[in-house]
Enzyme design. Structure first.
Site, PDB file in Angstrom:
ATOM      1  N   ARG A   1     -36.806  36.697 -12.919  1.00 17.97           N
ATOM      2  CA  ARG A   1     -36.850  37.577 -11.766  1.00 17.97           C
ATOM      3  C   ARG A   1     -35.457  38.130 -11.487  1.00 17.97           C
ATOM      4  O   ARG A   1     -34.452  37.575 -11.918  1.00 17.97           O
ATOM      5  CB  ARG A   1     -37.417  36.858 -10.545  1.00 17.97           C
ATOM      6  CG  ARG A   1     -36.607  35.683 -10.048  1.00 17.97           C
ATOM      7  CD  ARG A   1     -37.413  34.844  -9.068  1.00 17.97           C
ATOM      8  NE  ARG A   1     -37.668  35.551  -7.822  1.00 17.97           N
ATOM      9  CZ  ARG A   1     -38.890  35.695  -7.286  1.00 17.97           C
ATOM     10  NH1 ARG A   1     -39.940  35.205  -7.897  1.00 17.97           N
ATOM     11  NH2 ARG A   1     -39.044  36.310  -6.156  1.00 17.97           N
TER      12      ARG A   1
ATOM     13  N   GLU B   1     -48.867  40.665  -3.611  1.00 16.20           N
ATOM     14  CA  GLU B   1     -49.603  40.142  -2.467  1.00 16.20           C
ATOM     15  C   GLU B   1     -49.230  41.029  -1.277  1.00 16.20           C
ATOM     16  O   GLU B   1     -48.043  41.208  -0.994  1.00 16.20           O
ATOM     17  CB  GLU B   1     -49.204  38.686  -2.194  1.00 16.20           C
ATOM     18  CG  GLU B   1     -49.987  38.135  -1.028  1.00 16.20           C
ATOM     19  CD  GLU B   1     -49.650  36.685  -0.684  1.00 16.20           C
ATOM     20  OE1 GLU B   1     -48.904  36.030  -1.428  1.00 16.20           O
ATOM     21  OE2 GLU B   1     -50.148  36.238   0.368  1.00 16.20           O
TER      22      GLU B   1
ATOM     23  N   LYS C   1     -39.577  37.268   0.294  1.00 10.12           N
ATOM     24  CA  LYS C   1     -40.356  37.973   1.316  1.00 10.12           C
ATOM     25  C   LYS C   1     -40.315  37.225   2.644  1.00 10.12           C
ATOM     26  O   LYS C   1     -40.374  37.846   3.695  1.00 10.12           O
ATOM     27  CB  LYS C   1     -41.806  38.134   0.858  1.00 10.12           C
ATOM     28  CG  LYS C   1     -42.016  39.425   0.082  1.00 10.12           C
ATOM     29  CD  LYS C   1     -43.492  39.752   0.028  1.00 10.12           C
ATOM     30  CE  LYS C   1     -43.937  39.890  -1.405  1.00 10.12           C
ATOM     31  NZ  LYS C   1     -45.376  39.978  -1.566  1.00 10.12           N
TER      32      LYS C   1
HETATM   33  P1  ATP Z   1     -42.122  35.690  -2.754  1.00  9.51           P
HETATM   34  O1  ATP Z   1     -40.946  36.399  -2.136  1.00  9.51           O
HETATM   35  O2  ATP Z   1     -42.889  34.903  -1.785  1.00  9.51           O
HETATM   36  O3  ATP Z   1     -41.760  34.957  -4.018  1.00  9.51           O
HETATM   37  P2  ATP Z   1     -43.336  37.514  -4.530  1.00  9.51           P
HETATM   38  O4  ATP Z   1     -42.104  38.285  -4.699  1.00  9.51           O
HETATM   39  O5  ATP Z   1     -43.807  36.600  -5.574  1.00  9.51           O
HETATM   40  O6  ATP Z   1     -43.190  36.766  -3.165  1.00  9.51           O
HETATM   41  P3  ATP Z   1     -45.653  39.107  -5.029  1.00  9.51           P
HETATM   42  O7  ATP Z   1     -46.260  40.116  -4.154  1.00  9.51           O
HETATM   43  O8  ATP Z   1     -46.506  38.003  -5.496  1.00  9.51           O
HETATM   44  O9  ATP Z   1     -44.472  38.531  -4.171  1.00  9.51           O
HETATM   45  O10 ATP Z   1     -44.968  39.814  -6.256  1.00  9.51           O
HETATM   46  C1  ATP Z   1     -45.658  40.741  -7.071  1.00  9.51           C
HETATM   47  C2  ATP Z   1     -45.077  40.739  -8.450  1.00  9.51           C
HETATM   48  O11 ATP Z   1     -43.691  41.046  -8.421  1.00  9.51           O
HETATM   49  C3  ATP Z   1     -45.220  39.388  -9.098  1.00  9.51           C
HETATM   50  O12 ATP Z   1     -45.703  39.576 -10.415  1.00  9.51           O
HETATM   51  C4  ATP Z   1     -43.834  38.826  -9.107  1.00  9.51           C
HETATM   52  O13 ATP Z   1     -43.628  38.005 -10.209  1.00  9.51           O
HETATM   53  C5  ATP Z   1     -42.981  40.083  -9.163  1.00  9.51           C
HETATM   54  N1  ATP Z   1     -41.674  39.850  -8.534  1.00  9.51           N
HETATM   55  C6  ATP Z   1     -41.467  39.380  -7.297  1.00  9.51           C
HETATM   56  N2  ATP Z   1     -40.148  39.229  -7.058  1.00  9.51           N
HETATM   57  C7  ATP Z   1     -39.501  39.624  -8.177  1.00  9.51           C
HETATM   58  C8  ATP Z   1     -38.135  39.689  -8.561  1.00  9.51           C
HETATM   59  N3  ATP Z   1     -37.148  39.324  -7.733  1.00  9.51           N
HETATM   60  N4  ATP Z   1     -37.843  40.141  -9.799  1.00  9.51           N
HETATM   61  C9  ATP Z   1     -38.829  40.521 -10.629  1.00  9.51           C
HETATM   62  N5  ATP Z   1     -40.130  40.474 -10.337  1.00  9.51           N
HETATM   63  C10 ATP Z   1     -40.480  40.028  -9.124  1.00  9.51           C
END
Ligand code: ATP
Ligand code: MG
Length: 560
Positions: free
Chosen positions: A264, A38, A274
């Site tokens: 994650r 996003e 974020k």
């Molecule tokens: P937020 O911090 O609000 O949870 P987000 O990290 O989900 O935001 P996105 O832009 O939706 O933000 O993430 C893009 C992709 O990266 C998604 O598929 C998400 O699952 C993956 N992702 C995000 N954070 C992690 C993490 N800490 N480890 C592994 N993958 C991640």
């Protein structure tokens, strides 16, 4: 397509096993994955895990990976983030080729499909407020309550939905919900919201839309439109999978992707939300998204972390199905391991103390030979000048040393790297009683750093000529948080007040000052450093990428 490398890669983790099995069984002939950020912030090291997984699988199995912006929330999304995300994925070493997509490209089709759901009796317009919807959703132990608007006719729903689209209603006044089951054990199936009213300008579609699809509605359908075979996301979406599958079942989608969830990345001393990262930037706790203390890709890059070290880190931590917290020391280990092999050696004095070699002729300068990389003869040598006035590291001198201090102290002899043995013969102090200059002698017979009579010294120190070195600002970074598991809710309380140390009077070799290669260098005995973008003509600025050893564990974790 090759089978050998595929077989070799299989078994590395459960997702690769699934992909391998789907290829073997011919469920899919070509793997298509996607990375779906996003654009509401910069990418961080957690995203790097997801990027490496999605792009890595595509590479290893001869498939492709799409970059798709999940741009369904215009109030939080900006072009700056879209640009930075593309730059960061490239920097990590991955490429989507021509497969760059936006969920907003599908707004028209998603809308038509939503009308289809209404016509089939699978969706309705709800006039309850957000608060009422939340209350009536029930809890984990209690079923939800049906909305009083749940049984509207198809005609009424279509009319209201079209008028929502036409912008006739204010934000929050109505939503479109899937009609599934308000008593479902899985709360995600209790009539989830598919569309909400939002009068906001979108970076790509402008003011065309007054309604925007929810993540759950947009995501799986975007996957299906793009022919994604394996939709890989993090564990918190596991409970959304039944909804993901329900929508694919109900809609006339061109393909049926499958969603798989992995854990994650969480790191000690680090927050990867974020929301928190945005707040750190907005509240000025850091200088920006690319502040070298940030766990963002942009921060790592500015700090001098090589992309190969990030890839190696992600490979080592692997992909699992259970959440865990990785020691940030593991990332640091990967950075050091890579830089130790690749970084050329230079000398820099971070906190200079002047040392005058009293028996060295006034005005004389000698060019001494220094090795650029101890393990790589091809890296060659360079000249560094020695003279009567030098700088040494302030920490390398003690007037009244404890027993085990082998570096410079009155009467003690040490080796200056690539130069001579020197001995301290006296100190000069200021009015406050602080040592401001050392008086030393050198032994001309020890040129190159060895004594012909075989006598030994216990310390070898770095140094620079006072005349032939250049002033620089050096920024030393420590963990942004002093708590190994910082609180996301109250992160400000866990900030490390010593996360940035600015050394304004450092000295560096002249060749370092004029180097614009962007390469990371090892400053001997001090760590790895890279030139910062804040450098100005005549005022170079360097960031410490990382120290030579894991001193942090000692500093914070007590005795070590
Ligand atoms: P937020 O911090 O609000 O949870 P987000 O990290 O989900 O935001 P996105 O832009 O939706 O933000 O993430 C893009 C992709 O990266 C998604 O598929 C998400 O699952 C993956 N992702 C995000 N954070 C992690 C993490 N800490 N480890 C592994 N993958 C991640
Ligand atoms: Mg997300």
């Amino acid at each position: 397509m090759t089978t050998e490398p595929v077989a070799a890669e299989a078994g590395r983790d459960f997702i690769r096993d699934i992909v391998q099995a789907d290829l073997s069984s011919k469920t899919h002939s070509r793997i298509v994955t996607r990375f779906p950020p996003e654009p509401n912030g910069y990418l961080h090291i957690g995203h790097a895990k997801s990027i490496a997984l999605n792009f890595g699988i595509a590479q290893e199995f001869g498939g492709k990976c799409h970059l798709r912006f999940d741009d369904t929330n215009p109030t939080k999304e900006e072009q700056e983030y879209i640009d930075s995300i593309q730059a960061d994925v490239h920097w990590l070493g991955y490429d989507w080729g021509t497969d760059l997509y936006y969920a907003s490209d599908y707004f028209e089709r998603l809308y038509e499909w939503a009308e289809g759901l209404i016509r089939a009796g699978d969706a309705y317009v709800d006039d309850q407020s957000q608060e009422e919807i939340r209350i009536n959703r029930g809890t984990l132990t209690e079923p939800g309550k049906n909305s009083p608007f749940r049984d509207r006719t198809v005609e009424e729903n279509l009319d209201l939905f079209r008028r929502m689209k036409a912008g006739e209603y204010p934000n929050g006044s109505r939503v479109l919900r899937a009609k599934i089951d308000m008593a479902a054990g899985n709360i995600n199936l209790r009539d989830p919201v598919l569309y909400r009213i939002l009068h906001a300008e979108h970076p790509r579609t402008g003011t065309k839309w007054s309604i925007y699809p929810s993540y759950d509605y947009a995501h799986g359908q975007s996957d299906a439109i793009e022919g994604i075979t394996h939709s890989i996301c993090t564990l918190e979406f596991e409970d959304h999978r039944p909804l993901y599958d329900w929508l694919l079942e109900k809609l006339p989608v061109p393909s049926k992707p499958r969603q798989y969830e992995f854990a994650r990345l969480n790191l000690t001393y680090t927050l990867l939300s974020k929301r928190v990262l945005t707040q750190l930037v907005r509240d000025g706790h850091v200088s920006g998204w690319d502040d070298p203390r940030m766990p963002t890709i942009a921060g790592l890059k500015r700090r001098g972390v090589p992309p190969a070290a990030v890839r190696e880190f992600v490979k080592r931590i692997g992909v699992a199905k259970a959440n865990s917290v990785v020691d940030v020391g593991m990332l640091e280990f990967c950075i050091r391991e890579y830089l130790n092999k690749t970084a050329e050696r230079r000398m820099a004095v971070l906190r200079p103390l002047k040392a005058v070699i009293e028996n060295y002729p006034e005005g004389q300068v000698e060019e001494l030979e220094a090795v650029n990389h101890p393990d790589d003869p091809a890296a060659g040598t360079r000249k560094i000048s020695f003279g009567r006035e030098l700088y040494i590291e302030r920490d390398d001198f003690m007037e009244n040393p404890p027993k085990k201090f082998f570096r410079l102290s009155p009467g003690n002899e040490v080796r200056l790297r690539y130069a001579y043995f020197v001995k301290c013969t006296g100190v000069i102090k200021n009015d406050a009683g602080e040592v401001v200059e050392l008086r030393c002698t050198y032994d001309p017979a020890t040129k190159g750093g060895n004594a012909p009579d075989g006598r030994k010294v216990k310390a070898t120190m770095h140094w620079l000529s006072a005349k032939d070195s250049v002033p620089a600002e050096i920024r030393v970074y420590n963990q942004l948080f002093s708590n190994p598991s910082p609180s996301a809710a109250n992160f400000a309380a866990d900030l490390n007040p010593e996360s940035l140390e600015v050394l304004p009077d450092a000295r560096i070799e002249p060749s370092v000052a004029s180097d614009n290669s962007g390469e990371v260098m090892q400053f001997e005995r001090q760590g790895y450093f890279v030139r910062d973008k804040d450098s100005a003509p005549g005022k170079p600025v360097f960031n410490r990428t990382i120290g030579l050893r894991d001193t942090f564990a000692k500093e914070v974790g007590g005795k070590g």
